[in-house]
Scaffold this motif. Structure first.
Motif, PDB file in Angstrom:
ATOM      1  N   HIS A   1       0.202 -13.309   9.416  1.00 33.69           N
ATOM      2  CA  HIS A   1       0.997 -13.184   8.194  1.00 33.69           C
ATOM      3  C   HIS A   1       0.998 -11.745   7.688  1.00 33.69           C
ATOM      4  CE1 HIS A   1       1.355 -17.503   8.066  1.00 33.69           C
ATOM      5  NE2 HIS A   1       0.054 -17.584   8.234  1.00 33.69           N
ATOM      6  N   ILE A   2       1.510 -10.852   8.503  1.00 33.44           N
ATOM      7  CA  ILE A   2       1.623  -9.450   8.112  1.00 33.44           C
ATOM      8  C   ILE A   2       2.997  -9.268   7.478  1.00 33.44           C
ATOM      9  CG2 ILE A   2       1.594  -7.061   8.909  1.00 33.44           C
ATOM     10  CD1 ILE A   2       0.006  -8.142  11.405  1.00 33.44           C
ATOM     11  N   GLY A   3       3.017  -8.868   6.227  1.00 32.38           N
ATOM     12  CA  GLY A   3       4.301  -8.681   5.551  1.00 32.38           C
ATOM     13  C   GLY A   3       5.036  -7.463   6.093  1.00 32.38           C
ATOM     14  N   TYR A   4       6.369  -7.513   6.026  1.00 33.79           N
ATOM     15  CA  TYR A   4       7.180  -6.390   6.506  1.00 33.79           C
ATOM     16  C   TYR A   4       8.591  -6.466   5.946  1.00 33.79           C
ATOM     17  CZ  TYR A   4       9.248  -9.821   9.671  1.00 33.79           C
ATOM     18  OH  TYR A   4       9.890 -10.924  10.186  1.00 33.79           O
ATOM     19  N   TYR A   5       9.240  -5.307   5.944  1.00 39.60           N
ATOM     20  CA  TYR A   5      10.679  -5.184   5.711  1.00 39.60           C
ATOM     21  C   TYR A   5      11.187  -4.163   6.706  1.00 39.60           C
ATOM     22  CZ  TYR A   5      10.417  -7.864   1.436  1.00 39.60           C
ATOM     23  OH  TYR A   5      10.233  -8.881   0.542  1.00 39.60           O
ATOM     24  N   VAL A   6      12.232  -4.510   7.435  1.00 39.70           N
ATOM     25  CA  VAL A   6      12.841  -3.604   8.406  1.00 39.70           C
ATOM     26  C   VAL A   6      14.336  -3.612   8.135  1.00 39.70           C
ATOM     27  CG1 VAL A   6      13.139  -3.052  10.846  1.00 39.70           C
ATOM     28  CG2 VAL A   6      11.043  -4.197  10.091  1.00 39.70           C
ATOM     29  N   GLN A   7      14.905  -2.419   7.945  1.00 42.90           N
ATOM     30  CA  GLN A   7      16.337  -2.331   7.660  1.00 42.90           C
ATOM     31  C   GLN A   7      16.865  -0.942   7.999  1.00 42.90           C
ATOM     32  OE1 GLN A   7      17.183  -2.649   3.466  1.00 42.90           O
ATOM     33  NE2 GLN A   7      15.483  -1.329   2.902  1.00 42.90           N
ATOM     34  N   TYR A   8      18.174  -0.886   8.240  1.00 48.92           N
ATOM     35  CA  TYR A   8      18.828   0.409   8.412  1.00 48.92           C
ATOM     36  C   TYR A   8      19.054   1.025   7.033  1.00 48.92           C
ATOM     37  CZ  TYR A   8      19.636  -0.155  13.383  1.00 48.92           C
ATOM     38  OH  TYR A   8      19.454  -0.288  14.737  1.00 48.92           O
TER      39      TYR A   8
ATOM     40  N   ALA B   1       3.033  -4.269   5.524  1.00 51.93           N
ATOM     41  CA  ALA B   1       1.984  -4.508   4.532  1.00 51.93           C
ATOM     42  C   ALA B   1       0.612  -4.297   5.157  1.00 51.93           C
ATOM     43  CB  ALA B   1       2.107  -5.912   3.954  1.00 51.93           C
ATOM     44  N   ALA B   2       0.353  -3.063   5.527  1.00 55.93           N
ATOM     45  CA  ALA B   2      -0.927  -2.645   6.102  1.00 55.93           C
ATOM     46  C   ALA B   2      -1.062  -1.157   5.785  1.00 55.93           C
ATOM     47  CB  ALA B   2      -0.955  -2.885   7.602  1.00 55.93           C
ATOM     48  N   PRO B   3      -2.012  -0.785   4.951  1.00 55.80           N
ATOM     49  CA  PRO B   3      -2.151   0.626   4.598  1.00 55.80           C
ATOM     50  C   PRO B   3      -2.674   1.458   5.773  1.00 55.80           C
ATOM     51  CG  PRO B   3      -3.963  -0.652   3.685  1.00 55.80           C
ATOM     52  CD  PRO B   3      -3.008  -1.634   4.310  1.00 55.80           C
ATOM     53  N   SER B   4      -2.413   2.745   5.728  1.00 53.03           N
ATOM     54  CA  SER B   4      -2.903   3.643   6.779  1.00 53.03           C
ATOM     55  C   SER B   4      -4.316   4.131   6.467  1.00 53.03           C
ATOM     56  CB  SER B   4      -1.957   4.835   6.953  1.00 53.03           C
ATOM     57  OG  SER B   4      -1.949   5.623   5.781  1.00 53.03           O
ATOM     58  N   TYR B   5      -4.930   3.529   5.455  1.00 51.53           N
ATOM     59  CA  TYR B   5      -6.288   3.880   5.039  1.00 51.53           C
ATOM     60  C   TYR B   5      -7.076   2.585   4.821  1.00 51.53           C
ATOM     61  CZ  TYR B   5      -4.043   2.641   0.663  1.00 51.53           C
ATOM     62  OH  TYR B   5      -3.338   1.965  -0.295  1.00 51.53           O
ATOM     63  N   ASP B   6      -8.383   2.693   4.830  1.00 55.63           N
ATOM     64  CA  ASP B   6      -9.237   1.545   4.535  1.00 55.63           C
ATOM     65  C   ASP B   6      -9.286   1.374   3.019  1.00 55.63           C
ATOM     66  OD1 ASP B   6     -11.473  -0.086   3.851  1.00 55.63           O
ATOM     67  OD2 ASP B   6     -12.371   0.343   5.806  1.00 55.63           O
ATOM     68  N   PRO B   7      -8.787   0.259   2.482  1.00 51.26           N
ATOM     69  CA  PRO B   7      -8.742   0.074   1.030  1.00 51.26           C
ATOM     70  C   PRO B   7     -10.122   0.101   0.354  1.00 51.26           C
ATOM     71  CG  PRO B   7      -7.368  -1.552   2.110  1.00 51.26           C
ATOM     72  CD  PRO B   7      -8.141  -0.847   3.182  1.00 51.26           C
ATOM     73  N   GLU B   8     -11.150  -0.264   1.087  1.00 56.13           N
ATOM     74  CA  GLU B   8     -12.491  -0.282   0.501  1.00 56.13           C
ATOM     75  C   GLU B   8     -13.114   1.107   0.416  1.00 56.13           C
ATOM     76  OE1 GLU B   8     -15.064  -3.211   2.272  1.00 56.13           O
ATOM     77  OE2 GLU B   8     -13.482  -4.716   2.237  1.00 56.13           O
ATOM     78  N   THR B   9     -12.897   1.934   1.433  1.00 56.98           N
ATOM     79  CA  THR B   9     -13.563   3.238   1.487  1.00 56.98           C
ATOM     80  C   THR B   9     -12.614   4.414   1.271  1.00 56.98           C
ATOM     81  OG1 THR B   9     -13.249   3.495   3.878  1.00 56.98           O
ATOM     82  CG2 THR B   9     -15.230   2.302   3.139  1.00 56.98           C
TER      83      THR B   9
END
Length: 188
Positions: free
Chosen positions: A81-88, A114-122
């Motif tokens: 269940h990874i959220g996403y939006y893909v559009q032109y 819906a996945a950050p490029s950083y660790d939300p905890e650290t």
């Protein structure tokens, strides 16, 4: 008599071979060839699944296939269940700042996952993208559809990518366990 029997045997064998060959030829569908037919009907409109994620993006990779180019987003621990939006989009506007990020190609496909490029905890970097720069480790040289990649950034738990493609071509999004896949067709 022997000659007639031998001649009959040759005729029977020849007839059997001809019937077998004819049956084999008729078994193949008309117009069949060794080339695979490419899928159609994916469309080029917005595709999305709203969901929030706190599991960081680990990697982005690409691949070439006969009918499409593929981009894969690896989110270990993200599940199904990874959220996403893909559009032109006409231009890639960075979420948060609104800054325009130039993306090469005939069309720009915006991917928000819906996945950050950083660790939300650290706060540690999980995916080393730099704003407005090509995706690290991704080489799309020789691809039929992909022309450019740009990292737009991460904002409020969502990572934004700009994918430059040859033209506004059909695409699909596939949700797999711990991965999100974006395929862009080579043609309509």
């Amino acid at each position: 008599m022997r000659r007639i029997g031998a001649a009959m045997a040759v005729l029977v064998l020849t007839g059997t071979a001809a019937v077998a060959a004819e049956g084999g030829a008729s078994a193949a569908p008309a117009g069949a060839s060794g080339a695979a037919a490419c899928p159609t009907g994916w469309g080029s409109g917005l595709k999305g699944v709203p969901d929030s994620g706190i599991v960081p993006l680990a990697d982005i990779r690409t691949g070439r296939h006969d009918c499409y180019d593929r981009m894969v987003f690896d989110v270990p621990g993200g599940g199904d269940h990874i959220g996403y939006y893909v559009q032109y989009v006409d231009q890639l506007h960075q979420v948060g700042s609104g800054d325009v990020i130039p993306v090469g190609g005939g069309a720009v496909l915006e991917v928000r996952i819906a996945a950050p490029s950083y660790d939300p905890e650290t706060g540690a970097v999980a995916y080393p993208g730099k704003a407005a720069k090509p995706l690290p480790g991704v080489d799309i040289t020789g691809y039929r559809t992909f022309r450019d990649t740009r990292f737009a950034g991460s904002f409020e738990g969502e990572t934004q990518i700009g994918l430059g493609v040859r033209a506004r071509l059909p695409f699909r999004v596939i949700q797999l366990h711990d991965r999100l896949v974006v395929d862009v067709a080579h043609s309509w």
